[in-house]
Design a protein around this motif. Structure first.
Motif, PDB file in Angstrom:
ATOM      1  N   GLU A  15      -5.076  -4.749  -2.555  1.00  0.00           N
ATOM      2  CA  GLU A  15      -4.010  -5.341  -1.764  1.00  0.00           C
ATOM      3  C   GLU A  15      -4.441  -5.483  -0.321  1.00  0.00           C
ATOM      4  OE1 GLU A  15      -0.206  -4.044   0.712  1.00  0.00           O
ATOM      5  OE2 GLU A  15      -1.650  -2.711  -0.229  1.00  0.00           O
ATOM      6  N   THR A  59       2.523 -10.908  -9.673  1.00  0.00           N
ATOM      7  CA  THR A  59       1.845 -11.055  -8.387  1.00  0.00           C
ATOM      8  C   THR A  59       1.289 -12.464  -8.271  1.00  0.00           C
ATOM      9  OG1 THR A  59      -0.172 -10.151  -9.371  1.00  0.00           O
ATOM     10  CG2 THR A  59       1.240  -8.616  -8.179  1.00  0.00           C
ATOM     11  N   ARG A  63      -3.093  -7.829  -5.873  1.00  0.00           N
ATOM     12  CA  ARG A  63      -2.539  -7.080  -6.998  1.00  0.00           C
ATOM     13  C   ARG A  63      -2.947  -5.620  -6.921  1.00  0.00           C
ATOM     14  NH1 ARG A  63       0.086  -8.010 -11.533  1.00  0.00           N
ATOM     15  NH2 ARG A  63      -0.137  -6.511 -13.226  1.00  0.00           N
ATOM     16  N   HIS A  64      -1.952  -4.728  -7.121  1.00  0.00           N
ATOM     17  CA  HIS A  64      -2.189  -3.291  -7.065  1.00  0.00           C
ATOM     18  C   HIS A  64      -2.636  -2.752  -8.419  1.00  0.00           C
ATOM     19  CE1 HIS A  64       0.129  -3.688  -3.372  1.00  0.00           C
ATOM     20  NE2 HIS A  64      -0.238  -2.454  -3.050  1.00  0.00           N
ATOM     21  N   SER A 109       5.745  -3.668  -6.714  1.00  0.00           N
ATOM     22  CA  SER A 109       4.547  -4.168  -6.029  1.00  0.00           C
ATOM     23  C   SER A 109       4.266  -5.625  -6.345  1.00  0.00           C
ATOM     24  CB  SER A 109       3.342  -3.279  -6.349  1.00  0.00           C
ATOM     25  OG  SER A 109       3.461  -2.041  -5.678  1.00  0.00           O
ATOM     26  N   THR A 110       5.308  -6.427  -6.356  1.00  0.00           N
ATOM     27  CA  THR A 110       5.148  -7.872  -6.438  1.00  0.00           C
ATOM     28  C   THR A 110       4.492  -8.379  -5.158  1.00  0.00           C
ATOM     29  OG1 THR A 110       7.399  -8.063  -5.590  1.00  0.00           O
ATOM     30  CG2 THR A 110       7.121  -8.207  -7.969  1.00  0.00           C
ATOM     31  N   THR A 111       3.881  -9.536  -5.230  1.00  0.00           N
ATOM     32  CA  THR A 111       3.342 -10.183  -4.027  1.00  0.00           C
ATOM     33  C   THR A 111       3.502 -11.691  -4.153  1.00  0.00           C
ATOM     34  OG1 THR A 111       1.123 -10.209  -5.006  1.00  0.00           O
ATOM     35  CG2 THR A 111       1.619  -8.398  -3.483  1.00  0.00           C
ATOM     36  N   SER A 138       4.810  -3.260  -2.087  1.00  0.00           N
ATOM     37  CA  SER A 138       4.559  -4.633  -1.667  1.00  0.00           C
ATOM     38  C   SER A 138       5.626  -5.614  -2.135  1.00  0.00           C
ATOM     39  CB  SER A 138       3.175  -5.100  -2.129  1.00  0.00           C
ATOM     40  OG  SER A 138       3.087  -5.135  -3.534  1.00  0.00           O
ATOM     41  N   ASP A 141       6.054  -7.724   0.503  1.00  0.00           N
ATOM     42  CA  ASP A 141       5.031  -8.760   0.698  1.00  0.00           C
ATOM     43  C   ASP A 141       5.298  -9.910  -0.265  1.00  0.00           C
ATOM     44  OD1 ASP A 141       2.718  -9.915   1.731  1.00  0.00           O
ATOM     45  OD2 ASP A 141       1.394  -8.873   0.330  1.00  0.00           O
ATOM     46  N   THR A 142       6.563 -10.259  -0.417  1.00  0.00           N
ATOM     47  CA  THR A 142       7.005 -11.170  -1.476  1.00  0.00           C
ATOM     48  C   THR A 142       8.048 -12.140  -0.936  1.00  0.00           C
ATOM     49  OG1 THR A 142       6.640  -9.436  -3.140  1.00  0.00           O
ATOM     50  CG2 THR A 142       8.060 -11.258  -3.780  1.00  0.00           C
ATOM     51  N   TRP A 156      10.216  -7.685   6.063  1.00  0.00           N
ATOM     52  CA  TRP A 156       8.976  -8.102   5.431  1.00  0.00           C
ATOM     53  C   TRP A 156       7.768  -7.357   6.000  1.00  0.00           C
ATOM     54  CZ3 TRP A 156      11.925 -13.049   5.707  1.00  0.00           C
ATOM     55  CH2 TRP A 156      12.230 -13.547   4.424  1.00  0.00           C
ATOM     56  N   TYR A 192       2.978   0.931   5.528  1.00  0.00           N
ATOM     57  CA  TYR A 192       3.251  -0.420   6.013  1.00  0.00           C
ATOM     58  C   TYR A 192       3.885  -0.411   7.404  1.00  0.00           C
ATOM     59  CZ  TYR A 192       2.528  -2.979   1.585  1.00  0.00           C
ATOM     60  OH  TYR A 192       1.995  -3.570   0.467  1.00  0.00           O
TER      61      TYR A 192
END
Length: 585
Positions: A15, A59, A63-64, A109-111, A138, A141-142, A156, A192
Motif C-alpha cells: 500500500e 481494491t 492492495r494490502h 482496506s478498500t482502495t 485504507s 483511501d477510497t 480521507w 495515517y
C-alpha cells in the motif's frame, strides 16, 4: 476490473500512500460459508445468527496483504458473537435488494474507485435508511470523487510514515470498541495522516500521541471515530494495516465493537463532542464525599462502595450546562446523578433539594433508568431502544437550560422535565454521583462538562460546521422574504444573529429567522421576516450544535450538505450530519 477473490485467495502488493428484549442472547452458532464467485450474494436466511455482515475488500489501487487475515478475523468474530459473515470483492453486491439482508457492511482496506454511480446510490440509500458502515484502514483511501462517502467515513487519507510503534490515546472508553482498553495503548501499525481533521463532525474514540512516533502531521490526530449518519451509523478506524493486527485480541475486540455498534446490537453516544472540560478522568481533585460509603478510584474509573452517600463536585456551582458521563451497573444495582442542589455534606439534603436522574435496571417507571426520580418517568420505549444492559457502558448527557432538564441516553433524548417547584432550582447548584448501598455497584468514567454561554441577548455570527461558512442573508437584503444561505464569514450585519428569550434568532434588529410559510416539509426554505412571535420563528439551540425549528421540529440544514457560497439554508429531518451543526463565532 479486478478478478473476484474468494475468501481464501491471497492478495499481493503493498500500500502506498448494544437490560432489554432486543438484546436477548441467542445460541452462538458457527456459520459455515461456502466461498463463491457469484456476481451477487444470495439473500438466504441468517439461520441462528442474530444478523448478517458483508465484508467488502475490492481494491482498485494498492492492495494490502492483510486482507485475507482480516476477512478470517471477522468470520471468527461472527462465529463467536452470533453474526454471519459474507465476503465479496464484487461491487454488484451493492444493490438495494442485496444490501437489505445485512445489518453492517465492512469496507476492509478498500482502495480507489470501487463503486459505480448506481452502486453508490444503493449504498447511500442503505446507510441513510438505517444500515451500518465500518471502514478499516485504507477505507479512507477510497472513493475520493464521491462527497457522500467522505462524509460517511469522516476524513480521507493524506499520507503516512513508516510502520512503527506509537501510543494510542483512548479518548472514549464507553464505546463497545474501546471499553476493554486502558487510557493508552501502545501498538505497531501504519499511522495515517488525514487530509482534514474529522473531530467537528464525529465522536473521536481514539487519537494518536504524535510525540510517541515519527511522521505525524496533524497535531490533534484522531485515528478511530464514529458518528450517526441519517438513520444509519458509521464507524472507522485507521488501524489494521498489518497482518499481525488481525491476530491481536485487542484489535479484534475493537473491530467487534465497531461492527456491533453500526449493526445496532449495542448503543453509544457517537454525536460529535467538542468544548467539554474534564471534571473526572482519573483525578478526584475538586470532588468531596458526602455521607457513608465511598468510591474506589482505579483505571480512571470510579466504582461505588457502600452508602447511601454521594460524591459531589464541590469545586464549582453550575448553572446552564451539558454534563456528560459514562456509567455501568452490575446486575440489578442502583445509582443516580444528582443535580441542582446547594452545597451540602448531607446526601439526603441533596436529594431533598435537587433532582436525581435515576440509574437502575429495574423499578417502577418513575424510579428506573432515565427517570427524574419520583417526578417524571423516562420515555420507556426510547429508553429501552437506547439502553445497554447491566455489564455494559452507557453515556448520559444531562442538559440544563434554565429550569429545563433534558436527559439523553447514548445520544437519544429519553426525558424532558421542567421544574415548577419554587423551592428547587435545576439551574443553580452542584452535581454529584450516588453510591447507593452495599451490593449496589455502579461505575463511572469520563465525567465532563460544557458550560453554556450562548445566552439570550448574545449576538454573533453563526457558522456551519460542515461548510465553515456563515449563516447569511442573501445579498445583505433586509426585506421580508430574503433567502438565508451560507457565505464566507465577513462580519457584516446580515451575518449577526441575536438570540432572544423567546427563542428567536434576530438579524437587522427586527427581522427573524423564519420557516417560510410556517412549512414543516423537508426542504422548506428559511428566510427572514418581520418578527411576529409565531412558532415558525422560534428556534432551539441544542448542545450537540444543531438548531431545531420549534414549529416544524426539524433541523436548520444546509441544502445537499453543500459547502459553496450561496448554498441555501432550509429545514430538514434531523440526521446528525455536519451540515446540520452550527457554532457561534
Amino acid at each position: 476490473m479486478l478478478r473476484h477473490l474468494t475468501p481464501g485467495a491471497l492478495g499481493r502488493g503493498a500500500e502506498g500512500d448494544r437490560k432489554t428484549s432486543v438484546l436477548r442472547r441467542l445460541s452462538a452458532t458457527a456459520v459455515a460459508l461456502t466461498a463463491a464467485a457469484a456476481t451477487l450474494i444470495p439473500a438466504v436466511p441468517a439461520q441462528a445468527a442474530a444478523f448478517k455482515v458483508l465484508v467488502f475488500s475490492k481494491t482498485a489501487g494498492f492492495r494490502h496483504d492483510s486482507i485475507p487475515g482480516g476477512i478470517q478475523a471477522i468470520r471468527d468474530l461472527g462465529a463467536a458473537n452470533d453474526f454471519a459473515v459474507d465476503a465479496t470483492e464484487d461491487a454488484n453486491a451493492f444493490s438495494t435488494a442485496n444490501l437489505a439482508q445485512y445489518k453492517a457492511v465492512v469496507f476492509l482496506s478498500t482502495t480507489g474507485d470501487v463503486l459505480n454511480d448506481t452502486q453508490q446510490a444503493a449504498f447511500q440509500t442503505y446507510v441513510d435508511g438505517g444500515g451500518g458502515y465500518v471502514g478499516v484502514h485504507s477505507a479512507a483511501d477510497t472513493e475520493y470523487g464521491w462527497p457522500y462517502y467522505g462524509q460517511l467515513m469522516g476524513a480521507w487519507f493524506n499520507n503516512h510514515p513508516a510502520i512503527q510503534q506509537a501510543t494510542v490515546r483512548n479518548e472514549d472508553r464507553a464505546h463497545a470498541a474501546t471499553a476493554h482498553l486502558g487510557a493508552t495503548w501502545s501498538r505497531t501499525d501504519e499511522w495515517y495522516n488525514y487530509r482534514t481533521n474529522p473531530r467537528s463532525g464525529v465522536r473521536v474514540l481514539q487519537s494518536l500521541d504524535e510525540s510517541s512516533y515519527s511522521g505525524g502531521g496533524m497535531g490533534d490526530h484522531p485515528i478511530t471515530w464514529c458518528h450517526p449518519q441519517s438513520s444509519g451509523r458509521s464507524f472507522y478506524t485507521g488501524l489494521g494495516h498489518t497482518q499481525e493486527s488481525y491476530a491481536d485480541p485487542n484489535f479484534r475486540a475493537l473491530l467487534l465493537g465497531g461492527i456491533r455498534y453500526v449493526a445496532k446490537a449495542t448503543n453509544a453516544d457517537c454525536r460529535p463532542e467538542t468544548g467539554y472540560t474534564t471534571l473526572y478522568n482519573g483525578s478526584t481533585t475538586g470532588w468531596s464525599q458526602a455521607g457513608p460509603g465511598s468510591f474506589a478510584d482505579s483505571d480512571a474509573t470510579l466504582t461505588s462502595q457502600g452508602g447511601m452517600g454521594m460524591l459531589w463536585y464541590s469545586a464549582k456551582e453550575l448553572h446552564a450546562y451539558s454534563l456528560k458521563l459514562d456509567w455501568k451497573l452490575t446486575g440489578d444495582s442502583n445509582s443516580g446523578v444528582i443535580v441542582g442542589f446547594p452545597a451540602t455534606s448531607d446526601p439526603d439534603a441533596a436529594l431533598a433539594t435537587g433532582y436525581e436522574v435515576q440509574i437502575d435496571a429495574t423499578d417502577t417507571p418513575d424510579r428506573t433508568t432515565g427517570a427524574i426520580y419520583g417526578f417524571k418517568a423516562a420515555d420507556v420505549a426510547a429508553r429501552d431502544a437506547a439502553l445497554n444492559p447491566p455489564g455494559q457502558w452507557n453515556t448520559y448527557e444531562l442538559l440544563v437550560e434554565g429550569e429545563r432538564l433534558q436527559v439523553f441516553l447514548n445520544g437519544t433524548r429519553i426525558n424532558d422535565f421542567t421544574n415548577t417547584d419554587p423551592v428547587r432550582s435545576i439551574q443553580q447548584g452542584y452535581i454529584g454521583i450516588q453510591n447507593h448501598g452495599a451490593g449496589d455497584v455502579a461505575s463511572f468514567r469520563n465525567i465532563r462538562i460544557k458550560e453554556l454561554t450562548s445566552t439570550p441577548g448574545s449576538t454573533s455570527a453563526v457558522k456551519g460546521v460542515g461548510s465553515g461558512r456563515c449563516l447569511d442573508v442573501s445579498g445583505g437584503s433586509p426585506v421580508n422574504g430574503a433567502q438565508v444561505r451560507i457565505w464566507d464569514c465577513t462580519g457584516q450585519a446580515g451575518q449577526q444573529w441575536t438570540s432572544t428569550s423567546a427563542g428567536e434568532l434576530r438579524v437587522y434588529g427586527g427581522k427573524c429567522l423564519d420557516v417560510n410559510g410556517a412549512g414543516t416539509a423537508d426542504g422548506t426554505a428559511v428566510i427572514i421576516w418581520d418578527c411576529n412571535g409565531q412558532n415558525n420563528q422560534k428556534w432551539r439551540v441544542n448542545a450537540d450544535g444543531t438548531i431545531t425549528a420549534v414549529g416544524a421540529n426539524k433541523c436548520l440544514d444546509v441544502s445537499g450538505a453543500g459547502t459553496a457560497n450561496g448554498t441555501k439554508v432550509q429545514i430538514w429531518t434531523c440526521n446528525g450530519g455536519a451540515n446540520q451543526k452550527w457554532s457561534r463565532v
